[in-house]
Design a protein around this motif. Sequence first.
Motif, PDB file in Angstrom:
ATOM      1  N   PHE A  17     -11.865 -43.687  -6.912  1.00 27.80           N
ATOM      2  CA  PHE A  17     -11.900 -44.009  -5.554  1.00 27.80           C
ATOM      3  C   PHE A  17     -13.163 -42.935  -4.965  1.00 27.80           C
ATOM      4  N   GLY A  18     -13.915 -43.818  -4.071  1.00 23.13           N
ATOM      5  CA  GLY A  18     -14.522 -42.690  -3.102  1.00 23.13           C
ATOM      6  C   GLY A  18     -14.107 -42.841  -1.760  1.00 23.13           C
ATOM      7  N   CYS A  19     -13.872 -41.676  -1.116  1.00 18.02           N
ATOM      8  CA  CYS A  19     -13.511 -41.696   0.527  1.00 18.02           C
ATOM      9  C   CYS A  19     -14.737 -41.940   1.292  1.00 18.02           C
ATOM     10  N   TYR A  20     -14.627 -42.608   2.119  1.00 20.01           N
ATOM     11  CA  TYR A  20     -15.778 -42.742   3.169  1.00 20.01           C
ATOM     12  C   TYR A  20     -15.385 -42.531   4.431  1.00 20.01           C
ATOM     13  N   TYR A  21     -15.901 -41.272   5.276  1.00 22.12           N
ATOM     14  CA  TYR A  21     -15.431 -40.917   6.498  1.00 22.12           C
ATOM     15  C   TYR A  21     -16.286 -41.451   7.484  1.00 22.12           C
ATOM     16  N   GLY A  22     -17.607 -41.848   7.187  1.00 25.97           N
ATOM     17  CA  GLY A  22     -18.423 -42.190   8.501  1.00 25.97           C
ATOM     18  C   GLY A  22     -18.678 -41.074   9.468  1.00 25.97           C
ATOM     19  N   CYS A  23     -19.144 -41.326  10.608  1.00 29.34           N
ATOM     20  CA  CYS A  23     -19.453 -40.324  11.559  1.00 29.34           C
ATOM     21  C   CYS A  23     -18.282 -39.871  12.359  1.00 29.34           C
ATOM     22  N   LEU A  24     -17.352 -40.717  12.915  1.00 31.85           N
ATOM     23  CA  LEU A  24     -16.748 -40.439  13.936  1.00 31.85           C
ATOM     24  C   LEU A  24     -15.553 -39.326  14.029  1.00 31.85           C
ATOM     25  N   ILE A  25     -15.038 -39.348  12.570  1.00 36.48           N
ATOM     26  CA  ILE A  25     -13.798 -38.583  12.380  1.00 36.48           C
ATOM     27  C   ILE A  25     -14.346 -37.167  12.451  1.00 36.48           C
ATOM     28  N   VAL A  26     -15.276 -36.846  11.828  1.00 35.49           N
ATOM     29  CA  VAL A  26     -15.859 -35.487  11.535  1.00 35.49           C
ATOM     30  C   VAL A  26     -16.841 -34.593  12.519  1.00 35.49           C
ATOM     31  N   ARG A  27     -17.712 -35.523  13.174  1.00 31.22           N
ATOM     32  CA  ARG A  27     -18.605 -35.187  14.023  1.00 31.22           C
ATOM     33  C   ARG A  27     -18.406 -35.232  15.398  1.00 31.22           C
ATOM     34  N   PRO A  28     -18.857 -34.350  16.250  1.00 34.35           N
ATOM     35  CA  PRO A  28     -19.357 -33.121  16.240  1.00 34.35           C
ATOM     36  C   PRO A  28     -18.289 -32.234  15.707  1.00 34.35           C
TER      37      PRO A  28
ATOM     38  N   LYS B  29     -10.128 -34.126   3.550  1.00 36.51           N
ATOM     39  CA  LYS B  29      -8.649 -34.612   4.030  1.00 36.51           C
ATOM     40  C   LYS B  29      -8.293 -35.921   3.253  1.00 36.51           C
ATOM     41  N   MET B  30      -9.092 -36.718   3.390  1.00 34.39           N
ATOM     42  CA  MET B  30      -8.785 -38.094   2.770  1.00 34.39           C
ATOM     43  C   MET B  30      -8.410 -38.016   1.225  1.00 34.39           C
ATOM     44  N   GLU B  31      -9.466 -37.023   0.730  1.00 32.97           N
ATOM     45  CA  GLU B  31      -9.227 -36.855  -0.865  1.00 32.97           C
ATOM     46  C   GLU B  31      -7.706 -36.305  -1.051  1.00 32.97           C
ATOM     47  N   THR B  32      -7.307 -35.228  -0.203  1.00 31.95           N
ATOM     48  CA  THR B  32      -6.101 -34.636  -0.519  1.00 31.95           C
ATOM     49  C   THR B  32      -5.034 -35.611  -0.353  1.00 31.95           C
ATOM     50  N   ILE B  33      -5.156 -36.654   0.430  1.00 32.11           N
ATOM     51  CA  ILE B  33      -4.177 -37.591   0.586  1.00 32.11           C
ATOM     52  C   ILE B  33      -3.878 -38.706  -0.459  1.00 32.11           C
ATOM     53  N   LEU B  34      -5.015 -39.103  -0.794  1.00 34.73           N
ATOM     54  CA  LEU B  34      -5.339 -40.108  -2.151  1.00 34.73           C
ATOM     55  C   LEU B  34      -4.784 -39.223  -3.217  1.00 34.73           C
ATOM     56  N   ASN B  35      -5.180 -38.002  -3.425  1.00 33.08           N
ATOM     57  CA  ASN B  35      -4.934 -37.547  -4.610  1.00 33.08           C
ATOM     58  C   ASN B  35      -3.271 -37.028  -4.784  1.00 33.08           C
ATOM     59  N   ALA B  36      -2.744 -36.979  -3.492  1.00 33.44           N
ATOM     60  CA  ALA B  36      -1.341 -36.796  -3.368  1.00 33.44           C
ATOM     61  C   ALA B  36      -0.620 -38.242  -3.931  1.00 33.44           C
TER      62      ALA B  36
ATOM     63  N   ILE C 172     -13.665 -48.226  -2.534  1.00 32.67           N
ATOM     64  CA  ILE C 172     -13.832 -47.261  -1.352  1.00 32.67           C
ATOM     65  C   ILE C 172     -12.679 -47.344  -0.463  1.00 32.67           C
ATOM     66  N   ALA C 173     -12.286 -45.896   0.087  1.00 33.34           N
ATOM     67  CA  ALA C 173     -11.201 -45.879   0.862  1.00 33.34           C
ATOM     68  C   ALA C 173     -11.801 -45.381   2.394  1.00 33.34           C
ATOM     69  N   VAL C 174     -11.363 -46.023   3.507  1.00 25.55           N
ATOM     70  CA  VAL C 174     -12.194 -46.021   4.983  1.00 25.55           C
ATOM     71  C   VAL C 174     -10.768 -45.661   5.910  1.00 25.55           C
ATOM     72  N   ALA C 175     -11.381 -44.873   6.765  1.00 26.04           N
ATOM     73  CA  ALA C 175     -10.272 -44.594   7.913  1.00 26.04           C
ATOM     74  C   ALA C 175     -10.852 -45.278   9.376  1.00 26.04           C
ATOM     75  N   CYS C 176     -11.762 -46.300   9.150  1.00 24.19           N
ATOM     76  CA  CYS C 176     -12.296 -46.758  10.818  1.00 24.19           C
ATOM     77  C   CYS C 176     -12.474 -48.183  10.457  1.00 24.19           C
ATOM     78  N   PRO C 177     -11.992 -48.914  11.659  1.00 24.15           N
ATOM     79  CA  PRO C 177     -12.298 -50.404  11.667  1.00 24.15           C
ATOM     80  C   PRO C 177     -13.676 -50.823  11.504  1.00 24.15           C
ATOM     81  N   LEU C 178     -14.438 -50.164  12.441  1.00 27.03           N
ATOM     82  CA  LEU C 178     -15.933 -50.565  12.197  1.00 27.03           C
ATOM     83  C   LEU C 178     -16.504 -50.437  10.747  1.00 27.03           C
ATOM     84  N   CYS C 179     -16.136 -49.258  10.160  1.00 28.05           N
ATOM     85  CA  CYS C 179     -16.743 -48.841   8.892  1.00 28.05           C
ATOM     86  C   CYS C 179     -16.110 -49.992   7.779  1.00 28.05           C
TER      87      CYS C 179
END
Lengths: 302, 174
Positions: free
Chosen positions: A158-169, A184-191, A237-244
Motif C-alpha cells: 500500500f501507498g498512503c497518499y495524503y495530498g495537500c490539505l491534511i498536512v499543510r500548512p 499517521k496513515m501508515e501507523t493505522i494501516l500497519n495496525a 493507494i489509500a487516501v483520506a480526501c474525497p477530492l483525491c
Amino acid sequence: MNWQAKSLPHTEQPMKLSYYPGCSLHGTAIEFDVSTREVCKHLGVELVELDDWNCCGATAAHSLNRDLAAAASARNLAIASRRGMPLAVPCAACYHALKKTDYEMRHDADLADRIRTEFGIDYPGGVDVRHIMHVFADDEMLAAIRQKVTRPLEGLKFGCYYGCLIVRPPEAMGNIDDPENPQKMETILNACGAETVDWSYKTDCCGGAFALGRPATAMKLIAKIFDNAIKSGIEAIAVACPLCHANLDGRQPEASEILGREVNMPIFYFTELMGVAMGLAPVKKILGKHLTSVQPALEKLS
Amino acid sequence: MAFIDEIESINSELVAKCFQCQRCSCGCPIVDEMDYAPHQIMRMILLDQRDKVLDSNTIWLCVSCETCSTRCPNDIDIAGVMDACRQIAIEEGRKPAEERIYKFYNTFLKRVEAGGRINEPMLVAMFKLATKDFFSDMRLGMKMGLKGKLKLLSPKVKDRAAIKRMFAQTLHKK
C-alpha cells in the motif's frame, strides 16, 4: 520536530465526538461516510452529526473572499463549540477549512471581531478540530484497532497518499504530522496488518481544485502521482480526501494516456481498509461504488 | 495605498520579508504553466507592479496546495497572497486571466448561497451552463451515475438568513 497528535480523553465510554461530514460525504464520497461511521461504531466511538452545518466554502470561498471563507467555517465551529465536544472531520478539504479558520480566529483579533460584528457569529476559537485519521492514530486507539482486526491486510503493498490539505500548512494544522513525510496513515494501516511503502509523491497535489476548472492540469498532476506510485512498487493507494479519491479513482484512463502505459490502481479510503480488516459487512458492500474496480485487490488480500 | 498594503490589509502576511530564495517556485506543481513564477510575483508586489500581477494567469493558476507557504523560510503565506490578489482583481471587476477557473469558483459559491450546501450533480450542471461546455466528461458522469454516486437531492441549511448574510457582507457588498 516531534510530530504528535494530542491524545483524545479516553475517559468517556463510549468516546463521543461531533461529526462534520461535509457535502461530498453526502454525495460522491458516500463510501468515506459509511466506512467512517461503521469503523467508529465498531471501535466504540460515537459520532454525533453537527446540527444544520453549512458548506465549508472549500477552495472557492478563500479564493474569492477571505471573510466569506472565515464566516462559512466559523458558523460551523460556533455550532460545534456549543456542543463542547471535539469535532471529527473526514473530508480533507473541510478539515483544512475548519482547522485553519479556528487557527485564524485565535491569532487574528481583527478577523474574529469582523466575523462577530458583521456576520453575527461569535466564535473566539478553541474547538478541537480533528481529522478522522488523527482520531485513530493515537496510541490507545491503535491498540484498540489491533484488537479488532480479524483479517489482516496482507498480500498487497500500500501507498498512503495524503495530498495537500491534511498536512499543510503545518502550524495552522496543529503540527500533528510531518508535512513533507507524514506517517499517521501508515501507523493505522500497519495496525491493520498492511505493508506500506515509502514514496515521494504522498503529499504532492492531485489538482483537486482544478478537477472541473482546469482538468488538463489536474490530469498532468494525477499522472505524475501514478508514475511515482507504480515505480515505487505500490499496488493499491489509500487516501483520506474525497477530492483525491475522485481524481485518482476516476482519471485513470486519462493518466494512462499521458504516461503511455496502463494504470489500473485500486484507490481506497483508508477507513474502507480498516473496515475490511475488521470484517465489517456494510463497508465491504460499498466497495463496489468505486470507478476503478477494487475486486482484484480484495481477492489478493484474502 | 501601495499594492503591498492592499494585500496585507486582506491577508496580514509579510511579503516584504521575501529574499528571493525561490523555494516557493521550486516546489510549485503548476509553475511551468504560469506567466510569472510565485517568487517573481512576490518581487512584483514589492515593486508595485499592480496591473501586471492582477492580470497575470499566475494568481488564478495557484491551486492552493500551500506547498510554498509551508516551505517559505520567512513564513510568508504565499498561497494566501495569491488569494488576496484574486480577491482584489474580482472586487475591481478585472477580467480573470483564467476565466474557466474563476467561473468554477463563482458557480460553486452561487450553489452555496442557494442552499448552504453543495449538491454535486447540480454544481456540475450549473458549471456546464456557465461555460457552455456541455460534452466534456460525459463518460465519467455516466459511470458515476451508474455507480449510484450522483445524489440528485440533498438537504439544505435551515438557517438561510445566516447564509444570506455571509454573502451580503462579502461578495455582494457595494
